[in-house]
Design an enzyme around this catalytic site. Structure first.
Site, PDB file in Angstrom:
ATOM      1  N   HIS A 272      39.938  28.008   0.435  1.00  0.00           N
ATOM      2  CA  HIS A 272      40.593  26.901  -0.280  1.00  0.00           C
ATOM      3  C   HIS A 272      39.548  25.821  -0.501  1.00  0.00           C
ATOM      4  O   HIS A 272      38.689  25.602   0.350  1.00  0.00           O
ATOM      5  CB  HIS A 272      41.736  26.305   0.557  1.00  0.00           C
ATOM      6  CG  HIS A 272      42.191  24.963   0.053  1.00  0.00           C
ATOM      7  ND1 HIS A 272      43.067  24.818  -0.989  1.00  0.00           N
ATOM      8  CD2 HIS A 272      41.825  23.702   0.413  1.00  0.00           C
ATOM      9  CE1 HIS A 272      43.238  23.528  -1.238  1.00  0.00           C
ATOM     10  NE2 HIS A 272      42.500  22.828  -0.394  1.00  0.00           N
TER      11      HIS A 272
ATOM     12  N   GLU B   7      42.534  15.407   1.963  1.00  0.00           N
ATOM     13  CA  GLU B   7      42.465  16.658   2.720  1.00  0.00           C
ATOM     14  C   GLU B   7      41.445  16.575   3.856  1.00  0.00           C
ATOM     15  O   GLU B   7      41.659  17.138   4.926  1.00  0.00           O
ATOM     16  CB  GLU B   7      42.149  17.817   1.783  1.00  0.00           C
ATOM     17  CG  GLU B   7      43.303  18.118   0.828  1.00  0.00           C
ATOM     18  CD  GLU B   7      43.059  19.323  -0.071  1.00  0.00           C
ATOM     19  OE1 GLU B   7      43.981  19.693  -0.808  1.00  0.00           O
ATOM     20  OE2 GLU B   7      41.942  19.896  -0.039  1.00  0.00           O
TER      21      GLU B   7
ATOM     22  N   LYS C 269      39.937  31.052   4.966  1.00  0.00           N
ATOM     23  CA  LYS C 269      41.315  31.447   5.266  1.00  0.00           C
ATOM     24  C   LYS C 269      41.385  32.651   6.208  1.00  0.00           C
ATOM     25  O   LYS C 269      40.390  33.357   6.416  1.00  0.00           O
ATOM     26  CB  LYS C 269      42.037  31.756   3.952  1.00  0.00           C
ATOM     27  CG  LYS C 269      42.179  30.540   3.027  1.00  0.00           C
ATOM     28  CD  LYS C 269      43.081  30.876   1.839  1.00  0.00           C
ATOM     29  CE  LYS C 269      43.238  29.681   0.912  1.00  0.00           C
ATOM     30  NZ  LYS C 269      44.213  29.983  -0.187  1.00  0.00           N
TER      31      LYS C 269
ATOM     32  N   ASN D  71      43.107  34.894  -0.597  1.00  0.00           N
ATOM     33  CA  ASN D  71      41.941  34.667  -1.473  1.00  0.00           C
ATOM     34  C   ASN D  71      40.775  33.974  -0.766  1.00  0.00           C
ATOM     35  O   ASN D  71      39.956  33.320  -1.399  1.00  0.00           O
ATOM     36  CB  ASN D  71      42.370  33.942  -2.757  1.00  0.00           C
ATOM     37  CG  ASN D  71      42.874  32.539  -2.512  1.00  0.00           C
ATOM     38  OD1 ASN D  71      43.063  32.131  -1.373  1.00  0.00           O
ATOM     39  ND2 ASN D  71      43.076  31.796  -3.579  1.00  0.00           N
TER      40      ASN D  71
ATOM     41  N   TYR E 211      50.062  21.931   2.699  1.00  0.00           N
ATOM     42  CA  TYR E 211      50.377  22.457   1.360  1.00  0.00           C
ATOM     43  C   TYR E 211      51.665  21.865   0.782  1.00  0.00           C
ATOM     44  O   TYR E 211      52.277  22.465  -0.089  1.00  0.00           O
ATOM     45  CB  TYR E 211      50.468  23.982   1.409  1.00  0.00           C
ATOM     46  CG  TYR E 211      49.132  24.687   1.372  1.00  0.00           C
ATOM     47  CD1 TYR E 211      48.296  24.583   0.258  1.00  0.00           C
ATOM     48  CD2 TYR E 211      48.700  25.468   2.433  1.00  0.00           C
ATOM     49  CE1 TYR E 211      47.075  25.234   0.198  1.00  0.00           C
ATOM     50  CE2 TYR E 211      47.469  26.134   2.389  1.00  0.00           C
ATOM     51  CZ  TYR E 211      46.671  26.007   1.262  1.00  0.00           C
ATOM     52  OH  TYR E 211      45.457  26.667   1.209  1.00  0.00           O
TER      53      TYR E 211
HETATM   54  P1  CMP Z   1      44.669  27.368  -2.570  1.00  0.00           P
HETATM   55  O1  CMP Z   1      43.496  26.831  -3.300  1.00  0.00           O
HETATM   56  O2  CMP Z   1      44.588  27.422  -1.099  1.00  0.00           O
HETATM   57  O3  CMP Z   1      45.947  26.496  -2.974  1.00  0.00           O
HETATM   58  C1  CMP Z   1      47.252  27.018  -2.964  1.00  0.00           C
HETATM   59  C2  CMP Z   1      47.278  28.483  -2.705  1.00  0.00           C
HETATM   60  O4  CMP Z   1      48.456  29.131  -3.059  1.00  0.00           O
HETATM   61  C3  CMP Z   1      46.231  29.168  -3.568  1.00  0.00           C
HETATM   62  O5  CMP Z   1      44.950  28.855  -3.090  1.00  0.00           O
HETATM   63  C4  CMP Z   1      46.643  30.618  -3.455  1.00  0.00           C
HETATM   64  O6  CMP Z   1      46.033  31.300  -2.397  1.00  0.00           O
HETATM   65  C5  CMP Z   1      48.127  30.495  -3.207  1.00  0.00           C
HETATM   66  N1  CMP Z   1      48.849  31.045  -4.337  1.00  0.00           N
HETATM   67  C6  CMP Z   1      48.795  30.650  -5.604  1.00  0.00           C
HETATM   68  N2  CMP Z   1      49.586  31.422  -6.372  1.00  0.00           N
HETATM   69  C7  CMP Z   1      50.136  32.319  -5.548  1.00  0.00           C
HETATM   70  C8  CMP Z   1      51.035  33.367  -5.737  1.00  0.00           C
HETATM   71  N3  CMP Z   1      51.524  33.668  -6.942  1.00  0.00           N
HETATM   72  N4  CMP Z   1      51.378  34.097  -4.665  1.00  0.00           N
HETATM   73  C9  CMP Z   1      50.902  33.799  -3.430  1.00  0.00           C
HETATM   74  N5  CMP Z   1      50.045  32.792  -3.190  1.00  0.00           N
HETATM   75  C10 CMP Z   1      49.662  32.068  -4.249  1.00  0.00           C
END
Ligand code: CMP
Length: 139
Positions: free
Chosen positions: A116, A127, A10, A113, A50
């Site tokens: 993904h 995906e 990311k 984070n 998403y």
């Molecule tokens: P990902 O695995 O990419 O799938 C969906 C993403 O939404 C997840 O990782 C997080 O990075 C993001 N996400 C989940 N919960 C929250 C939240 N409370 N606030 C912001 N982003 C979120």
């Protein structure tokens, strides 16, 4: 069984020049990078990728973040690749991620984070097809 999963490095991680360190974690875990490209997502592409989260309160923020800087999309292959990748990534929230995981070491917050990964073999297939043609995946 040998599986494939879709991984995304990311914007928070590409911004901090962490692509190689993250790829090393995958390779050390026995996952093989069989396709990879660095791209900049549009808001529309991020929103489409998403789409399952579109009713969530963080959807707008998530799409803006994913379109804010380059990402590296990749196909990882290996024994139980979906589950293995999720293990190597660690919990979505870095505060809950186990020691040694990518998110524990590198993630900044639940949104920023670093990676993904597909959550199941069925979503992995969808995906992977979102980003790659068959010809681009070389196992
Ligand atoms: P990902 O695995 O990419 O799938 C969906 C993403 O939404 C997840 O990782 C997080 O990075 C993001 N996400 C989940 N919960 C929250 C939240 N409370 N606030 C912001 N982003 C979120």
């Amino acid at each position: 069984a040998t599986e494939r999963t879709l991984s995304i490095i990311k914007p928070d991680a590409t911004n901090r020049n962490l692509t190689g360190k993250i790829n090393a974690k995958f390779e050390e875990a026995g996952l093989r990078i069989v396709a990879q490209k660095r791209i900049k997502l549009s808001m529309e592409q991020a929103g489409q990728f998403y789409e399952v989260h579109k009713e969530r309160p963080f959807y707008g923020e998530l799409c803006e973040f994913m379109a804010s800087a380059p990402v590296v999309v990749q196909v990882l292959e290996g024994e139980n690749a979906v589950a293995k990748n999720r293990e190597v990534m660690g919990a979505t929230n870095p505060a809950e991620a186990a020691d040694g995981t990518i998110r524990k070491e590198f993630a900044l917050s639940i949104g920023e984070n670093s990676v993904h990964g597909s959550d199941a073999p069925e979503t992995a297939a969808q995906e992977i097809a979102f980003f790659f043609s068959g010809l681009e995946i070389v196992g």
